[in-house]
Write a protein that holds these residues in place. Sequence first.
Motif, PDB file in Angstrom:
ATOM      1  N   CYS A 237      21.494  -6.542  22.405  1.00 47.18           N
ATOM      2  CA  CYS A 237      20.582  -7.803  21.408  1.00 47.18           C
ATOM      3  C   CYS A 237      19.162  -7.793  21.806  1.00 47.18           C
ATOM      4  CB  CYS A 237      21.294  -9.191  22.076  1.00 47.18           C
ATOM      5  SG  CYS A 237      23.118  -9.047  22.262  1.00 47.18           S
ATOM      6  N   VAL A 238      18.361  -7.978  20.420  1.00 39.27           N
ATOM      7  CA  VAL A 238      17.059  -8.177  20.708  1.00 39.27           C
ATOM      8  C   VAL A 238      16.752  -9.601  20.629  1.00 39.27           C
ATOM      9  CG1 VAL A 238      14.762  -7.765  19.302  1.00 39.27           C
ATOM     10  CG2 VAL A 238      16.888  -6.169  18.888  1.00 39.27           C
ATOM     11  N   GLY A 239      15.644  -9.777  21.698  1.00 35.58           N
ATOM     12  CA  GLY A 239      15.366 -11.215  21.892  1.00 35.58           C
ATOM     13  C   GLY A 239      13.926 -11.324  20.946  1.00 35.58           C
TER      14      GLY A 239
ATOM     15  N   PHE B 184      15.168  -6.563  25.077  1.00 35.41           N
ATOM     16  CA  PHE B 184      16.553  -6.402  24.948  1.00 35.41           C
ATOM     17  C   PHE B 184      17.429  -7.058  26.146  1.00 35.41           C
ATOM     18  CE2 PHE B 184      14.309  -2.986  22.863  1.00 35.41           C
ATOM     19  CZ  PHE B 184      14.840  -2.884  21.513  1.00 35.41           C
ATOM     20  N   PHE B 185      18.497  -7.410  25.629  1.00 37.38           N
ATOM     21  CA  PHE B 185      19.483  -7.837  26.721  1.00 37.38           C
ATOM     22  C   PHE B 185      20.944  -7.392  26.106  1.00 37.38           C
ATOM     23  CE2 PHE B 185      18.954 -11.376  23.668  1.00 37.38           C
ATOM     24  CZ  PHE B 185      20.265 -11.723  23.580  1.00 37.38           C
ATOM     25  N   THR B 186      21.955  -7.625  26.846  1.00 36.71           N
ATOM     26  CA  THR B 186      23.289  -7.012  26.397  1.00 36.71           C
ATOM     27  C   THR B 186      24.445  -8.022  26.464  1.00 36.71           C
ATOM     28  OG1 THR B 186      23.741  -6.021  28.589  1.00 36.71           O
ATOM     29  CG2 THR B 186      22.660  -4.592  27.174  1.00 36.71           C
TER      30      THR B 186
ATOM     31  N   HIS C 205      24.310 -21.963  18.621  1.00 38.68           N
ATOM     32  CA  HIS C 205      24.378 -20.872  17.679  1.00 38.68           C
ATOM     33  C   HIS C 205      23.147 -19.835  16.927  1.00 38.68           C
ATOM     34  CE1 HIS C 205      22.144 -23.143  14.920  1.00 38.68           C
ATOM     35  NE2 HIS C 205      22.953 -24.198  15.130  1.00 38.68           N
ATOM     36  N   GLU C 206      23.336 -18.857  16.827  1.00 38.69           N
ATOM     37  CA  GLU C 206      22.229 -17.772  16.548  1.00 38.69           C
ATOM     38  C   GLU C 206      22.718 -16.797  15.408  1.00 38.69           C
ATOM     39  OE1 GLU C 206      20.016 -15.823  19.842  1.00 38.69           O
ATOM     40  OE2 GLU C 206      19.365 -17.774  20.826  1.00 38.69           O
ATOM     41  N   ILE C 207      22.566 -17.103  14.242  1.00 39.44           N
ATOM     42  CA  ILE C 207      23.097 -16.002  13.339  1.00 39.44           C
ATOM     43  C   ILE C 207      21.875 -14.863  13.230  1.00 39.44           C
ATOM     44  CG2 ILE C 207      21.541 -16.991  11.264  1.00 39.44           C
ATOM     45  CD1 ILE C 207      25.160 -16.167  11.221  1.00 39.44           C
ATOM     46  N   GLU C 208      22.748 -13.554  13.036  1.00 43.77           N
ATOM     47  CA  GLU C 208      21.856 -12.380  13.252  1.00 43.77           C
ATOM     48  C   GLU C 208      22.431 -11.171  12.361  1.00 43.77           C
ATOM     49  OE1 GLU C 208      20.902 -11.263  17.400  1.00 43.77           O
ATOM     50  OE2 GLU C 208      20.590 -13.539  18.033  1.00 43.77           O
ATOM     51  N   LEU C 209      21.498 -10.328  11.827  1.00 45.45           N
ATOM     52  CA  LEU C 209      22.033  -9.052  11.482  1.00 45.45           C
ATOM     53  C   LEU C 209      22.257  -8.338  12.536  1.00 45.45           C
ATOM     54  CD1 LEU C 209      22.034  -6.948   8.824  1.00 45.45           C
ATOM     55  CD2 LEU C 209      19.827  -6.540   9.533  1.00 45.45           C
TER      56      LEU C 209
ATOM     57  N   ASN D 168      27.002 -13.884  15.303  1.00 51.32           N
ATOM     58  CA  ASN D 168      26.354 -14.946  15.778  1.00 51.32           C
ATOM     59  C   ASN D 168      26.594 -14.732  17.496  1.00 51.32           C
ATOM     60  OD1 ASN D 168      25.961 -17.698  16.463  1.00 51.32           O
ATOM     61  ND2 ASN D 168      27.903 -18.550  15.696  1.00 51.32           N
ATOM     62  N   ASP D 169      25.130 -14.603  17.860  1.00 52.03           N
ATOM     63  CA  ASP D 169      24.927 -14.604  19.442  1.00 52.03           C
ATOM     64  C   ASP D 169      24.929 -15.809  20.116  1.00 52.03           C
ATOM     65  OD1 ASP D 169      23.542 -14.143  21.864  1.00 52.03           O
ATOM     66  OD2 ASP D 169      21.635 -13.899  20.971  1.00 52.03           O
ATOM     67  N   LEU D 170      26.253 -16.326  20.305  1.00 48.08           N
ATOM     68  CA  LEU D 170      26.559 -17.617  20.881  1.00 48.08           C
ATOM     69  C   LEU D 170      25.649 -17.514  22.350  1.00 48.08           C
ATOM     70  CD1 LEU D 170      30.208 -18.439  19.974  1.00 48.08           C
ATOM     71  CD2 LEU D 170      28.158 -19.817  19.191  1.00 48.08           C
TER      72      LEU D 170
ATOM     73  N   GLY E  38      23.849 -16.818  30.478  1.00 49.08           N
ATOM     74  CA  GLY E  38      23.540 -17.625  29.091  1.00 49.08           C
ATOM     75  C   GLY E  38      24.069 -16.849  27.994  1.00 49.08           C
ATOM     76  N   LYS E  39      24.057 -15.481  28.243  1.00 48.69           N
ATOM     77  CA  LYS E  39      24.252 -14.758  26.739  1.00 48.69           C
ATOM     78  C   LYS E  39      25.465 -14.047  26.939  1.00 48.69           C
ATOM     79  CE  LYS E  39      20.269 -15.187  24.385  1.00 48.69           C
ATOM     80  NZ  LYS E  39      20.508 -15.529  22.955  1.00 48.69           N
ATOM     81  N   ALA E  40      26.039 -13.296  27.997  1.00 51.18           N
ATOM     82  CA  ALA E  40      26.875 -12.366  28.133  1.00 51.18           C
ATOM     83  C   ALA E  40      28.363 -13.097  28.431  1.00 51.18           C
ATOM     84  CB  ALA E  40      26.654 -11.325  29.036  1.00 51.18           C
TER      85      ALA E  40
HETATM   86 MN    MN Z   1      20.091 -13.811  19.824  1.00 56.56          MN
END
Ligand code: MN
Length: 229
Positions: A29-31, A52-54, A78-82, A109-111, A130-132
């Motif tokens: 994932c790109v921050g 980046f994170f994963t 929510h985070e909508i992403e390509l 969606n990068d919840l 927080g992310k993974a």
């Molecule tokens: Mn994101």
Amino acid sequence: MTFVFSPHEIPSVEVAGQTARFPVRRIYCVGRNYAAHAREMGRDPDREPPFFFTKPADAVVPNGASVPYPPQTRNLHHEIELVIAIGKGGKDIPLDQAHDHIFGYAVGNDLTRRDLQLAARDKGRPWDTGKAFDHSAPITAIHKAEEVGHPDHGRIWLSVNDEIRQDADLKELIWDVQEVVSILSGLFKLEPGDLIFTGTPAGVGPVKPGDLIEGGIDGLANLSTRIAE
Ligand code: MN
């Protein structure tokens, strides 16, 4: 080869128009890849190198599925992403060859457990909690680049219970698809099956149990996710 217990199922994502699925190897994932979102997160949107994170591969959630409200957060965002789907591996991929490595594109969606992410960020700790987390990567079917091309513009949007929260254009990406693939491939050897969430535009915000999250990218796909009661 034998195993002490049955190996886990390979996480996978639907491919539009066919039954064979895309086996997921890693999720990068790109921050902060949209200036207005960097600003809303209290950061300077200057074009510093992307970071980046994963997420774990088994965090993927199919389109239309419900996700449980995750534990130990009071601020699920929510985070909508390509999303870029890699079809051909490589390292140190030159910009002008980046497209050759892309199998296709999806909407994801990068919840994010925002409270845990910000607490980690402010203490200089990793973002993993927080992310993974489990079920943190809802994603549509992947649409093949040979059918949809390589999107560099188009509306990207997200609504919660029919109220628009995020509304932007892929043109606003600070680092575009080719740059993301090229730069990431200098840090990690990319392999077929890798997914890259390219960052979210401004307007991130909380969701609660029962909410319906819908979003999409014009010309690509729409993603629908219910947060379970
Ligand atoms: Mn994101």
